[in-house]
Design an enzyme around this catalytic site. Sequence first.
Site, PDB file in Angstrom:
ATOM      1  N   ARG A  94       0.841  -1.195   0.000  1.00 36.13           N
ATOM      2  CA  ARG A  94       0.000   0.000   0.000  1.00 36.13           C
ATOM      3  C   ARG A  94       0.877   1.246   0.000  1.00 36.13           C
ATOM      4  O   ARG A  94       2.051   1.208   0.382  1.00 36.13           O
ATOM      5  CB  ARG A  94      -0.924   0.019   1.217  1.00 36.13           C
ATOM      6  CG  ARG A  94      -1.916  -1.135   1.270  1.00 36.13           C
ATOM      7  CD  ARG A  94      -2.783  -1.053   2.515  1.00 36.13           C
ATOM      8  NE  ARG A  94      -3.788  -2.120   2.533  1.00 36.13           N
ATOM      9  CZ  ARG A  94      -3.587  -3.336   3.028  1.00 36.13           C
ATOM     10  NH1 ARG A  94      -2.401  -3.647   3.553  1.00 36.13           N
ATOM     11  NH2 ARG A  94      -4.553  -4.239   3.019  1.00 36.13           N
ATOM     12  N   LYS A 119      -2.323  -2.505   7.508  1.00 35.46           N
ATOM     13  CA  LYS A 119      -3.723  -2.141   7.695  1.00 35.46           C
ATOM     14  C   LYS A 119      -4.437  -3.097   8.638  1.00 35.46           C
ATOM     15  O   LYS A 119      -5.275  -2.677   9.443  1.00 35.46           O
ATOM     16  CB  LYS A 119      -4.430  -2.123   6.335  1.00 35.46           C
ATOM     17  CG  LYS A 119      -5.857  -1.590   6.392  1.00 35.46           C
ATOM     18  CD  LYS A 119      -6.451  -1.500   5.004  1.00 35.46           C
ATOM     19  CE  LYS A 119      -7.873  -0.962   5.051  1.00 35.46           C
ATOM     20  NZ  LYS A 119      -8.467  -0.877   3.681  1.00 35.46           N
ATOM     21  N   HIS A 182      -3.772   3.429  -5.642  1.00 41.55           N
ATOM     22  CA  HIS A 182      -4.104   2.102  -5.125  1.00 41.55           C
ATOM     23  C   HIS A 182      -4.221   1.076  -6.251  1.00 41.55           C
ATOM     24  O   HIS A 182      -4.095  -0.134  -6.010  1.00 41.55           O
ATOM     25  CB  HIS A 182      -5.421   2.153  -4.343  1.00 41.55           C
ATOM     26  CG  HIS A 182      -5.667   0.940  -3.509  1.00 41.55           C
ATOM     27  ND1 HIS A 182      -4.964   0.662  -2.345  1.00 41.55           N
ATOM     28  CD2 HIS A 182      -6.521  -0.102  -3.673  1.00 41.55           C
ATOM     29  CE1 HIS A 182      -5.382  -0.478  -1.831  1.00 41.55           C
ATOM     30  NE2 HIS A 182      -6.320  -0.968  -2.612  1.00 41.55           N
ATOM     31  N   ARG A 185      -1.495  -1.433  -6.739  1.00 44.60           N
ATOM     32  CA  ARG A 185      -1.641  -2.660  -5.945  1.00 44.60           C
ATOM     33  C   ARG A 185      -2.496  -3.668  -6.710  1.00 44.60           C
ATOM     34  O   ARG A 185      -2.192  -4.862  -6.750  1.00 44.60           O
ATOM     35  CB  ARG A 185      -2.278  -2.301  -4.607  1.00 44.60           C
ATOM     36  CG  ARG A 185      -2.469  -3.445  -3.621  1.00 44.60           C
ATOM     37  CD  ARG A 185      -2.856  -2.844  -2.275  1.00 44.60           C
ATOM     38  NE  ARG A 185      -3.497  -3.780  -1.375  1.00 44.60           N
ATOM     39  CZ  ARG A 185      -2.844  -4.591  -0.544  1.00 44.60           C
ATOM     40  NH1 ARG A 185      -1.531  -4.602  -0.540  1.00 44.60           N
ATOM     41  NH2 ARG A 185      -3.505  -5.388   0.271  1.00 44.60           N
ATOM     42  N   HIS A 208      -3.959  -9.986   2.784  1.00 43.63           N
ATOM     43  CA  HIS A 208      -5.389 -10.176   3.021  1.00 43.63           C
ATOM     44  C   HIS A 208      -5.596 -11.405   3.903  1.00 43.63           C
ATOM     45  O   HIS A 208      -4.957 -12.439   3.708  1.00 43.63           O
ATOM     46  CB  HIS A 208      -6.137 -10.376   1.700  1.00 43.63           C
ATOM     47  CG  HIS A 208      -6.206  -9.141   0.866  1.00 43.63           C
ATOM     48  ND1 HIS A 208      -6.508  -7.909   1.383  1.00 43.63           N
ATOM     49  CD2 HIS A 208      -6.013  -8.946  -0.469  1.00 43.63           C
ATOM     50  CE1 HIS A 208      -6.508  -6.998   0.411  1.00 43.63           C
ATOM     51  NE2 HIS A 208      -6.201  -7.602  -0.712  1.00 43.63           N
ATOM     52  N   TYR A 217      -9.706 -11.279  -8.612  1.00 47.41           N
ATOM     53  CA  TYR A 217      -8.678 -11.518  -9.626  1.00 47.41           C
ATOM     54  C   TYR A 217      -8.750 -12.920 -10.218  1.00 47.41           C
ATOM     55  O   TYR A 217      -7.965 -13.258 -11.104  1.00 47.41           O
ATOM     56  CB  TYR A 217      -7.276 -11.318  -9.011  1.00 47.41           C
ATOM     57  CG  TYR A 217      -7.095  -9.993  -8.318  1.00 47.41           C
ATOM     58  CD1 TYR A 217      -7.025  -8.806  -9.043  1.00 47.41           C
ATOM     59  CD2 TYR A 217      -7.004  -9.923  -6.937  1.00 47.41           C
ATOM     60  CE1 TYR A 217      -6.870  -7.591  -8.407  1.00 47.41           C
ATOM     61  CE2 TYR A 217      -6.843  -8.704  -6.280  1.00 47.41           C
ATOM     62  CZ  TYR A 217      -6.780  -7.541  -7.028  1.00 47.41           C
ATOM     63  OH  TYR A 217      -6.636  -6.330  -6.379  1.00 47.41           O
TER      64      TYR A 217
END
Length: 240
Positions: A94, A119, A182, A185, A208, A217
Site C-alpha cells: 500500500r 492495515k 491504489h 496494488r 489479506h 482476480y
Amino acid sequence: ATGDPGEDAKRPKAKRSGPTVNRYLAALSSCFAHGRKELQWIEKNPVEAISKPSENTGRVRFLSDQERVRLLDACRPHSDLYLAVVLALTTGARQAEIMTLRYGQVDFNRRVITLTKTKNGETRSIPLVGEAFALLQDRSKVRDLKDDQVFPPVKEKGDTRSLRTAWELALKAAEITDFHWHDLRHTAASYLAMSGVSLVEIAKVLGHRTLQMVARYSHLADEHIVSTGEKLAARLGVAG
C-alpha cells in the site's frame, strides 16, 4: 482530503459506498455490543436490526503492458516517485506502507522487506527484487545516517513526503486516465494472477486475511487454469 478544513468543506459530497457503510455499521455495532454485554447500559443492539447494503466485487483497474511502460517512463525523471511506483508494482504494498518504509525493515541479504505497520495489524514480508532492489540499495548508500526513512519528510512541512503532484503530472504525461495510486496494488495482484500464482499466494503477498478480497482476480487466472488442465490431460494420456 487535503487536511485543510476550509478546502475540504468545498469538496463535492457523495454517498458512501456499500462496503464503507458496512464498515461504519460494524464499528457502531461493536460499540453497542459492548454497551449491552459488558456495561449493561442497553438491552438491545439497535444496529442488528439495520439491513446491510450489498457489497460489490470491488474495483479492479490495472495497467496494460503499454500503459505500464508509459507510466514508468513518465515517472523516471522523479527519483522518489519512480522508486515508490516500482516498489508498489513489484510488492503490491500500500502507499502508506511504502512511504513510511524505513531501512531497518529492509534485509538486502535476504531480499525481503518486513512490514510491521499494516492495515490489518499483522506483520508480513514482501519480496525485494529486480530494479526495486537495485534502486533501494543505491539509495541506502547515500542516505542521511540520522534518519532511516527511505522517503524522509520534507523539511518545510515536517511530515511524510508527498508525491501527489508528481504522480498526477506523470499520469497526465503518460496519458493514463481513471487510475489511482491504489490501482498499482491491483496491477501487482492482477499480474500475479495472470502469471499463474494462486489466490492463496496472492492473499499472502497483499496481506489479506481471507480469499474473498482476492477473489476479484480469479477470472484473470482462467488461461492458467486451462493450461494446467491440458497438462493433466496429457499426463493421463487423454489429450486431444
